[in-house]
Design a protein around this motif. Sequence first.
Motif, mmCIF file in Angstrom:
data_model
loop_
_atom_site.group_PDB
_atom_site.id
_atom_site.type_symbol
_atom_site.label_atom_id
_atom_site.label_comp_id
_atom_site.label_asym_id
_atom_site.label_seq_id
_atom_site.Cartn_x
_atom_site.Cartn_y
_atom_site.Cartn_z
ATOM 1 N N GLU A 234 39.415 42.219 49.063
ATOM 2 C CA GLU A 234 38.919 40.935 48.576
ATOM 3 C C GLU A 234 38.871 39.953 49.740
ATOM 4 O OE1 GLU A 234 38.094 37.334 46.923
ATOM 5 O OE2 GLU A 234 40.084 37.630 47.780
ATOM 6 N N TRP A 235 37.702 39.356 49.951
ATOM 7 C CA TRP A 235 37.410 38.569 51.160
ATOM 8 C C TRP A 235 38.397 37.436 51.394
ATOM 9 C CZ3 TRP A 235 33.248 39.099 54.656
ATOM 10 C CH2 TRP A 235 32.998 38.005 55.490
ATOM 11 N N HIS A 236 38.722 36.658 50.356
ATOM 12 C CA HIS A 236 39.516 35.448 50.552
ATOM 13 C C HIS A 236 41.019 35.693 50.566
ATOM 14 C CE1 HIS A 236 36.010 32.887 50.273
ATOM 15 N NE2 HIS A 236 35.622 33.592 49.239
ATOM 16 N N SER A 237 41.471 36.686 49.831
ATOM 17 C CA SER A 237 42.914 36.911 49.733
ATOM 18 C C SER A 237 43.405 38.078 50.575
ATOM 19 C CB SER A 237 43.293 37.174 48.274
ATOM 20 O OG SER A 237 42.782 38.427 47.837
ATOM 21 N N LEU A 238 42.499 38.937 51.043
ATOM 22 C CA LEU A 238 42.798 40.183 51.756
ATOM 23 C C LEU A 238 43.485 41.210 50.865
ATOM 24 C CD1 LEU A 238 43.872 39.113 55.365
ATOM 25 C CD2 LEU A 238 41.623 39.672 54.475
ATOM 26 N N SER A 239 43.480 40.994 49.559
ATOM 27 C CA SER A 239 44.075 41.977 48.653
ATOM 28 C C SER A 239 43.329 43.301 48.742
ATOM 29 C CB SER A 239 44.006 41.469 47.208
ATOM 30 O OG SER A 239 44.766 40.294 47.046
ATOM 31 N N SER A 240 44.090 44.392 48.814
ATOM 32 C CA SER A 240 43.495 45.723 48.775
ATOM 33 C C SER A 240 43.459 46.197 47.329
ATOM 34 C CB SER A 240 44.313 46.702 49.621
ATOM 35 O OG SER A 240 44.098 46.471 50.993
ATOM 36 N N ILE A 241 42.285 46.635 46.883
ATOM 37 C CA ILE A 241 42.090 47.047 45.497
ATOM 38 C C ILE A 241 41.453 48.424 45.502
ATOM 39 C CG2 ILE A 241 41.053 46.461 43.284
ATOM 40 C CD1 ILE A 241 40.849 43.563 44.284
ATOM 41 N N ASN A 242 42.029 49.322 44.701
ATOM 42 C CA ASN A 242 41.492 50.668 44.614
ATOM 43 C C ASN A 242 40.631 50.801 43.367
ATOM 44 O OD1 ASN A 242 42.098 53.796 43.610
ATOM 45 N ND2 ASN A 242 41.701 53.556 45.784
ATOM 46 N N GLY A 243 39.376 51.247 43.558
ATOM 47 C CA GLY A 243 38.485 51.439 42.430
ATOM 48 C C GLY A 243 38.417 52.896 42.027
ATOM 49 N N PRO A 244 37.808 53.213 40.882
ATOM 50 C CA PRO A 244 37.046 52.258 40.057
ATOM 51 C C PRO A 244 37.959 51.467 39.119
ATOM 52 C CG PRO A 244 36.896 54.457 39.126
ATOM 53 C CD PRO A 244 37.668 54.595 40.404
ATOM 54 N N ARG A 245 37.608 50.208 38.940
ATOM 55 C CA ARG A 245 38.338 49.360 38.009
ATOM 56 C C ARG A 245 37.554 48.090 37.753
ATOM 57 N NH1 ARG A 245 43.506 46.315 40.375
ATOM 58 N NH2 ARG A 245 42.959 45.027 38.588
ATOM 59 N N GLU A 246 37.849 47.479 36.623
ATOM 60 C CA GLU A 246 37.280 46.172 36.316
ATOM 61 C C GLU A 246 38.305 45.125 36.703
ATOM 62 O OE1 GLU A 246 35.901 43.523 32.437
ATOM 63 O OE2 GLU A 246 35.871 45.715 32.329
ATOM 64 N N ALA A 247 37.896 44.203 37.561
ATOM 65 C CA ALA A 247 38.803 43.169 38.051
ATOM 66 C C ALA A 247 38.418 41.820 37.462
ATOM 67 C CB ALA A 247 38.761 43.109 39.573
ATOM 68 N N GLN A 248 39.424 41.068 37.078
ATOM 69 C CA GLN A 248 39.202 39.691 36.652
ATOM 70 C C GLN A 248 39.242 38.809 37.895
ATOM 71 O OE1 GLN A 248 38.382 38.554 33.454
ATOM 72 N NE2 GLN A 248 38.077 40.777 33.290
ATOM 73 N N THR A 249 38.091 38.396 38.337
ATOM 74 C CA THR A 249 37.964 37.634 39.572
ATOM 75 C C THR A 249 38.038 36.145 39.268
ATOM 76 O OG1 THR A 249 36.528 39.347 40.487
ATOM 77 C CG2 THR A 249 36.489 37.190 41.553
ATOM 78 N N SER A 250 38.933 35.458 39.952
ATOM 79 C CA SER A 250 39.005 34.008 39.834
ATOM 80 C C SER A 250 38.624 33.394 41.164
ATOM 81 C CB SER A 250 40.407 33.558 39.418
ATOM 82 O OG SER A 250 41.358 33.896 40.409
#
Length: 614
Positions: A372-388
Amino acid sequence: WWSREHRYSAASLTDNVLRGFAEHALPLEHVVLDNDWHTLNDDNALCNSGGGITWNTQLFPQPREFVRALHRGDNPLQHALKIGLNLHPQWGVDQCQQHYAAFAAAVNRSAWADLGLPIMCDFGKRAWAQTAFDMLLDDHEVDFWWTDEAVNDLLCGGPPGLEQLWNNYVFASHIERRSVGAQRGLVLSRYGGLGSHRYPVGFSGDAFQTWSTLRYEVATTATASNVLFAYWSHDIGGFMSREPSEPELFLRWIQWGALSPIFRTHAWRVPWIERRMWMYGSDYFPLMREAVRLRYSLLPYIYTESRKAYETGVAIVYPMYYNFPDAEEAYSFKAQYMFGDSLLVAPIVGPVNSKSGVAIRSTWLPPGDWIEWHSLSSINGPREAQTSATLEEIPIYVKAGSVIPMMVPGANVATSLDGIAIFTVSPGGSGNSGEYTLYEDDGVSKDYKHTGEGYATTRVVSEPMGPQSWKVVVHGRVGTYSTAVTDRGYTINFVGVPVPHRVTIDDAEVEGRITSTTATHEWATSREACDALWESWERKDHVVPVATTDEWVYEPSRFVLSVHVSAKSVFDSTIIVAHFEADTADVPPPMHRGVLGRIRRAAHASAILSKSAA
């Protein structure tokens, strides 16, 4: 692109628009004048107010000098600008236009002229088209024409049913023939059916200024790739409205436009619609400008992905189901798209919550590792993310391992490219390797079609080198082009890494330092370099910073290690190795668990509380 339906004069455009871009450090490339540039002749029943081709000399007393001044940089921005003029060719040439009688004689329509009738357009005939360019259009010396309104119903020439497509071809190809290949053809026009991708930059028409319009444009711009229509522009902010411009809506349109194929603002001439970003005050303008600078920082990536579109037919903006055709979510999540092969963009298309100050949307992340560009969080897909997202944030996800070519955003493309080449490396929490091949050419001519002498490529490889080191190899450039530099400096940005133990460039250890800059919207380019450049704007010298010594700089507020390589031959390879105390596999705690995002949100909340208290 600056565009607005407004009755500008040479003086008012310079003072009220161009000077504003210069004073507020906003880059600009194109000026587009809607149909108010020409004579209107509303008092003559035999003349059409929309179809003029003659300059209104009350507004532009010296039109040729006005155009030439823009071209040579004699304007408040102090750099060359391109200009396009709105044209309604379907109305033909009427008696209110300059050279009417002579043109009528040249195309064997003197009998029509004797009656004062319009000489209807016929770009289907080579002689008519060439005479129109020679006698009426080329004399304006503009860079391109905006051929407005559909022409099919008025039969402006060409194969039956394909008049719009034919006219797009005629206007775009004329530029190339006139310049003997020294200039690429361009026309701003409407979609003319299958095959239209070959000629115009498209525009979507007079859309309303609403959230639903923005949401629709995001989805349809991606699916336009299905018919190869890669360069579809929109009236960013919306064209018409019965209500005053809504700052938040315009901000979100700007943010999406910055990550779309063509970045062109436009609007109706009514006084309650405003498209000058600096008129939106301190709450919104800095965020709009940051989005523009984000686009400019990504231009090397955007240009390379555009080359891929030329070679493959896949547009730079394309829907998710291209890469994941078997995933149902790739079809149902319409308001997100791939921006090139490395970035997934999910624009905010609704207002923020009035209490929390954030907007929330659902985003589908495909299989793989994403950052995630702003937080640098690493996220493994596939998944539905609630983006704020707060007002300053654009939901962008980087494919882990990506190498993204960037640049320090300057006053325009030319001044930005004068500096260093920046490669941003994003290993992510899993330590993904990756590579990218940067594409470059002269940006003007058709030499890009010639391998070896019309363009150049630079391959960059990013990979781990043992458990505590990371290596980036910038290979020597392959090919060349007419304006190519032979020496250049580099900056390698390692994103989401700890402080290095040591850094080597071509096996030689280099000195480094830790700097304390304030974390802001854009982590992927050096804030020091950007700040230095923007300060130079105020001095009016527009100097792009170039590394003079090899060094590394670590910014703990953004978890970014920048390795600066002084200028060297572009044909030589460079190897940069960063050594860390900790195993790179153990880096995710805490920097890839969103700590940067939480710090930003805390600062955001503090700002809201301070503003409320005041």
